[in-house]
Design an enzyme around this catalytic site. Structure first.
Site, PDB file in Angstrom:
ATOM      1  N   CYS A  70      -0.857  -1.085  46.399  1.00 42.01           N
ATOM      2  CA  CYS A  70      -1.560  -2.026  45.519  1.00 42.01           C
ATOM      3  C   CYS A  70      -0.761  -2.274  44.246  1.00 42.01           C
ATOM      4  CB  CYS A  70      -2.944  -1.477  45.190  1.00 42.01           C
ATOM      5  SG  CYS A  70      -3.843  -2.530  44.040  1.00 42.01           S
ATOM      6  N   CYS A 114      -2.894  -2.460  41.097  1.00 38.47           N
ATOM      7  CA  CYS A 114      -3.406  -1.160  40.627  1.00 38.47           C
ATOM      8  C   CYS A 114      -2.297  -0.320  39.992  1.00 38.47           C
ATOM      9  CB  CYS A 114      -3.990  -0.342  41.780  1.00 38.47           C
ATOM     10  SG  CYS A 114      -4.950  -1.263  42.955  1.00 38.47           S
ATOM     11  N   ASP A 115      -1.135  -0.283  40.632  1.00 39.30           N
ATOM     12  CA  ASP A 115      -0.114   0.701  40.249  1.00 39.30           C
ATOM     13  C   ASP A 115       1.143   0.121  39.594  1.00 39.30           C
ATOM     14  OD1 ASP A 115      -1.763   2.609  41.366  1.00 39.30           O
ATOM     15  OD2 ASP A 115      -0.831   2.456  43.342  1.00 39.30           O
TER      16      ASP A 115
END
Ligand code: NAP
Length: 289
Positions: free
Chosen positions: A129, A132-133
């Site tokens: 992701c 997300c990261d």
């Protein structure tokens, strides 16, 4: 006893809840994670109608949930632990619920690449992701693996954070063709066609590179795997027949089991998008019963 229980709070499930509750049915929606499903991993959705400037995935999820509740659906943050398709019951840690109609809207999760080192390095340089990261890789060098819309989106997103982004695709052409290529024609993005990863390498437990099948190697600080998704059917496996892992429905979203419907990315279908997921949800609960 509910008229409709929907398992899964992505766009398919939430739209089913909106339509079901709006038609006066006693409706329960269960979601164990984030409302919006995979949308919550998308920074900006540009092809959902009525948002010419795009809309953030989590925001669209929040609005859909709000709308479902405004229509009178009972929306609970509870993870389904057991589903009986025969009895049309769903058990969570908090209780057991029964309905006349079950709508399976559990969606899909990112497909692993399946190369050596991948599993061990999740969270230590390997991610599924970018939204997300990506922040962990500011000013670093990363690779995205894949050739579909997700890979292209991830490259665009990471190009704004990272020093260098490689896009490794196993074919010569991206799924989105020249239009996709144009989107990643950015100064710090390098498209590497015909490149297949064989192994993720590491040093002191952190990813430090990718070995390619043709013997080349690439030094990177992070890898974002974007090679599609797998349907979340684990709670219904053995109870319903699957085709390549997906639940088969007819055009009214009916499965082979009476009163059980499947909507969104969990079902076999030609196009998995927010708008088609929402449409599935509407169709499933609109048949009179
Ligand atoms: P996808 O369209 O299924 O593409 C998966 C890509 O991964 C393909 O290029 C495939 O290569 C590659 N791949 C699969 N297995 C691989 C392996 N073992 N090794 C190397 N490469 C592998 O998946 P997606 O990009 O996640 O998109 C899923 C759906 O969501 C699509 O319908 C997409 O349009 C949609 N989506 C939309 C947006 C949006 O903003 N509208 C954003 C993201 C996703 P091949 O081409 O060689 O098969």
């Amino acid at each position: 006893m509910y008229d409709t229980i929907i398992v899964g709070g992505g766009p398919a499930g939430l739209t089913a809840a909106i339509y079901s509750a709006r038609s006066g049915k006693k409706t329960l929606l269960l979601e164990g994670g984030a409302f919006g499903g995979q949308m919550t991993l998308t920074e900006k959705i540009e092809n959902y109608p009525a948002f010419p400037a795009g809309i953030a995935g989590p925001e669209l999820g929040r609005l859909m949930r709000e709308q479902a509740e405004a229509m009178g659906a009972e929306v609970r943050r509870e993870k389904a632990k057991e589903i009986s398709l025969k009895d049309k019951t769903v058990a969570t840690r908090k209780g057991s619920y029964a309905a006349q109609r079950l709508v399976l809207a559990m969606g899909a999760y990112p497909r692993p690449l399946g190369v050596k080192g991948e599993k061990e390095l999740v969270g230590a340089g390997v991610s599924y992701c970018a939204v997300c990261d990506g922040g962990f890789f500011r000013d670093k060098t990363v690779a995205v693996i894949g050739g579909g819309d997700t890979a292209v989106h991830d490259c665009e997103y990471l190009s704004r954070l990272c020093k260098k982004v490689y896009l490794l695709h196993r074919r010569s052409v991206l799924r989105g063709g020249d239009a996709a290529l144009a989107r990643i024609s950015l100064p710090n993005v390098e498209f590497m066609p015909n490149s297949e990863a064989a192994e993720f390498t590491s040093e002191s437990g952190r990813l430090n590179g990718i070995l390619l099948k043709d013997g080349r190697s690439l030094a990177v600080d992070g890898v974002f795997v974007a090679v599609g998704a797998l349907p979340r059917t684990e709670l219904v496996e053995g109870q319903i027949s699957l085709d390549e892992g997906y639940i088969v429905t007819d055009e009214r979203m009916r499965t082979e089991i009476e009163g059980v419907f499947a909507v969104g990315d969990i079902r076999k279908k030609p196009l998995r998008q927010v708008v088609t997921a929402a449409a599935d949800g509407a169709v499933a609960v609109s048949e009179s019963y």
